[in-house]
Write a protein that holds these residues in place. Sequence first.
Motif: not given
Length: 482
Positions: A140-164
């Motif tokens: 949850t905190f990893a996503d929160l840290a990326l959210a303000p600087v990643t203007p695409s939720a799909t890119a943030r989740s699919g490219g950074s959070i989900y693969p890990v």
Amino acid sequence: MNVQSVAAEVAAPDTPSRTRQSMLVRAIAPFVVGGAVLLVPTPEGLSENAWHFFALFLATITGVITEPIPGAAVGMLVRPAPTQATAWALSGFSNATVWLVFAAYMFACGYSKTGLGRRIALHLIRMMGNRTLGLGYAITFADLALAPVTPSATARSGGSIYPVVRNIPELYDSYPNDPSAKKVGAYLLYTALAASAVSSSMFITALAPNTMAIAMIAKGTGTTIPWTLWFKGFLPVGIILTLIQPVLLYLIYPPQIKDAPAAPRWAGEQLKTMGVMTRQEITMLLLVLGALGFWIGGAAYIDPAIVSAFVILGMVIFRVVSWDDIVGHSQAWNTLVWFATLVAMAGGLAETKFLDWLAASLVPMLSGLGAYTTIAGIVLTFYFLHYFFASITAHTATLFPLFLAVAIKIPVVSPVAWALLLAYPLGMIGILTPYASGQNAVYYGSGFIKRRDFWVLGFTLGVVYTVVYLGIIVKWLEYLGV
């Protein structure tokens, strides 16, 4: 669903006759739902074509839910046959978000094949893996840290959070499309999805439709909402939901493995065995960091899906993955087909003016009530109409200006407050269905979260979000003087 119920399902397998009955019901359900709508006379003010299309849409969604055949096949089956409809039928494949979802699977493939995902997952376990709940908060905190600087939720989740996150369950012998998914995988992956929904509402820059809404607000009210006002306005709701969400899911969707005191020590030993990062791991990490950099700083100049495509090409060129890995990833292609289908189907509801008619019919019914009831009614209608959309961008473009135009004529709060009341839920609505947003298709296709669980949890969290939101937001905006 609790552990006991899962165990009961595993212990009592279906008999052949029961399986045939279940398959028959699942196969008939879409025709029953679609046929029932067709039997109802076309409502006044709506074209017959729009009503028939709505029947087809409901039948399709029922087919996706019951899945008598794979979801992608359902999508292909409902595509219209006439030649003039070909362009519309294939329009979903031209949607950038659809390809961003596909790219997420390729990223995950690269993380897995190089071992980078396993390495990062092991580091997370070593730091916070004593309890599964701790891992939920780490995600949850990893996503929160990326959210303000990643203007695409799909890119943030699919490219950074989900693969890990996808690499963590199997370290606990939790596998997709298997009863062991409930050990930790289902909880962790759904927690990651839910976290993205909340963070997407917290920051203007966490979700592309947020900036679209800001432009519409400026046009409709003459006021430009600054980043700080948006953030302050949603802050108490965001904090509460961020803090309670991992615990809430831990209670209503519990993992079977709750404590693993030996896990951090084991993870440290595994990291020692892995040794230093390999050339392929470093290459994959640089490619991902490059993508993140473009998503953060270059979103105004280059579409995130194009960035993802270049990263995939880089993965092939630098031999992180092979081309055979790309073309042979059946799960990615299957998700691509059914999600593209739903994007096209949901777009058809707007094209046929069905959504315009529905919104115009519902909003006036809510405007003659008390102040708080009016606010709740309009916001909830706007929120739950997302069941008819496979894109938050489409929802925003279709309904936001219409609802805003009607709402600001009801003087129970200021026009700016109305604008924020309708804009904040844009991220949260992404929790409702498997097709509600791009990242949902990724998590749904992971195989860890059962189809029924996805729908039940989506509705449950949707209700929790709106209860917390409406319980706080009106008074808080009033306190801020909005």
